[in-house]
Write an enzyme that holds these catalytic residues in place. Sequence first.
Site, short mmCIF file in Angstrom:
data_model
loop_
_atom_site.label_atom_id
_atom_site.label_comp_id
_atom_site.label_asym_id
_atom_site.label_seq_id
_atom_site.Cartn_x
_atom_site.Cartn_y
_atom_site.Cartn_z
N ASP A 26 14.65 34.60 21.17
CA ASP A 26 14.84 34.34 19.75
C ASP A 26 16.25 33.77 19.64
O ASP A 26 17.19 34.36 20.19
CB ASP A 26 14.70 35.68 19.00
CG ASP A 26 14.06 35.54 17.64
OD1 ASP A 26 13.29 34.59 17.43
OD2 ASP A 26 14.34 36.40 16.77
N CYS A 71 6.47 39.16 17.64
CA CYS A 71 6.49 37.96 18.50
C CYS A 71 5.50 38.02 19.66
O CYS A 71 4.95 36.98 20.05
CB CYS A 71 7.91 37.71 18.98
SG CYS A 71 8.97 37.21 17.60
N HIS A 88 18.50 32.07 16.83
CA HIS A 88 18.68 31.59 15.45
C HIS A 88 20.08 31.04 15.19
O HIS A 88 21.07 31.60 15.68
CB HIS A 88 18.45 32.75 14.47
CG HIS A 88 17.09 33.36 14.54
ND1 HIS A 88 15.95 32.60 14.55
CD2 HIS A 88 16.67 34.66 14.60
CE1 HIS A 88 14.89 33.42 14.60
NE2 HIS A 88 15.30 34.67 14.65
N HIS A 143 20.32 31.96 9.12
CA HIS A 143 18.90 31.64 9.32
C HIS A 143 18.07 32.15 8.14
O HIS A 143 18.41 33.17 7.53
CB HIS A 143 18.40 32.26 10.64
CG HIS A 143 17.04 31.82 11.02
ND1 HIS A 143 15.95 32.68 11.03
CD2 HIS A 143 16.55 30.60 11.38
CE1 HIS A 143 14.88 32.00 11.41
NE2 HIS A 143 15.22 30.75 11.62
N HIS A 178 20.10 38.77 13.48
CA HIS A 178 19.78 39.10 14.88
C HIS A 178 19.71 37.82 15.71
O HIS A 178 19.42 36.74 15.20
CB HIS A 178 18.46 39.86 14.98
CG HIS A 178 17.27 39.05 14.55
ND1 HIS A 178 16.94 38.87 13.23
CD2 HIS A 178 16.37 38.34 15.25
CE1 HIS A 178 15.89 38.09 13.14
NE2 HIS A 178 15.50 37.75 14.35
N LYS A 212 13.45 29.82 20.76
CA LYS A 212 12.59 29.66 19.57
C LYS A 212 13.32 30.15 18.33
O LYS A 212 14.29 30.91 18.44
CB LYS A 212 11.28 30.43 19.75
CG LYS A 212 11.47 31.94 19.83
CD LYS A 212 10.14 32.60 20.12
CE LYS A 212 10.24 34.10 20.06
NZ LYS A 212 10.68 34.63 18.76
N ASP A 222 11.28 37.86 24.34
CA ASP A 222 12.43 38.34 23.54
C ASP A 222 13.03 39.68 24.00
O ASP A 222 13.35 40.52 23.15
CB ASP A 222 12.04 38.43 22.06
CG ASP A 222 11.62 37.08 21.49
OD1 ASP A 222 11.64 36.08 22.22
OD2 ASP A 222 11.25 37.04 20.30
C1 VGL Z 1 11.12 39.22 16.25
C2 VGL Z 1 11.46 39.82 14.07
C3 VGL Z 1 12.26 38.74 13.87
C4 VGL Z 1 10.47 39.50 17.57
C5 VGL Z 1 11.93 38.12 16.07
O1 VGL Z 1 10.97 39.03 18.61
O2 VGL Z 1 9.44 40.20 17.58
N1 VGL Z 1 10.89 40.05 15.25
N2 VGL Z 1 12.50 37.89 14.87
ZN ZN Z 2 14.02 36.41 14.80
#
Ligand code: VGL
Ligand code: ZN
Length: 229
Positions: free
Chosen positions: A70, A175, A72, A76, A105, A130, A30
């Site tokens: 990430d 993550c 979404h 979401h 995000h 994901k 990410d």
């Molecule tokens: C993440 C919060 C929400 C991450 C992803 O990549 O760590 N954190 N979505």
């Molecule tokens: Zn996320």
Amino acid sequence: MLTRILILLFVTMALAVYAKNDKKALLIIDVQKDFCKSGSLEVPNADEVVPIFNNLRSSVKWDSVMLTADWHPEKHVSFASTHEVKEFTEIVLPNGSKQMMWPDHCVQRTDGAKFHSDLVVKKSDVIVHKGTNLNVDSYSGFFDNDGESQTELNFKLQERGIKSVYIGGLALNVCVTYTCLDAVKLGFKTHLILDASRGLGDAQNKAAIKKLKAAGVIIINSRDIIRSF
Ligand code: VGL
Ligand code: ZN
């Protein structure tokens, strides 16, 4: 003389077999604009991991490099705005599961969902999306948080005969941690690249590292990887 040659041949072959059996992948978690400087879910000092990954790529011959994103849909389940809540705290969903609230995000196809512009990404890299399910969050690069569905990450690693994974990125305590824990469960020799990871706070990062160590994750820095390969 012949014995020496035979020994040398044997050692070389044993080393070759060993090296072949220990295929290694770099997993970059990410490293997207929304988690970097001025992003909507900014992780402190996130941009510092970019040159570290670029250096790891150029200094080590990886069997495979894979990146998670990430990814979404709008509205979401993990977005506070979806539930019209103001605080970024945990809520209980109508189905009884707990869900942490985050700012919007990494919405699919937006600028914030793109990888950091200085991060080296190659055509041969595997990119795994994901968190694409509207109603379920996904912290791990392998499985959704409800454990019901999985991404193609495990399949792609198995397909390439990868036995060892080296994982770093954003956010360390979210993550990156979940991905490491699943990697261990799936039987990979799992390393956390500590200097290539940034998390949401010192206390959270410390707790995450402790949890990872307890689960059998090997904590390593990029310098030691470069030195040992
Ligand atoms: C993440 C919060 C929400 C991450 C992803 O990549 O760590 N954190 N979505
Ligand atoms: Zn996320």
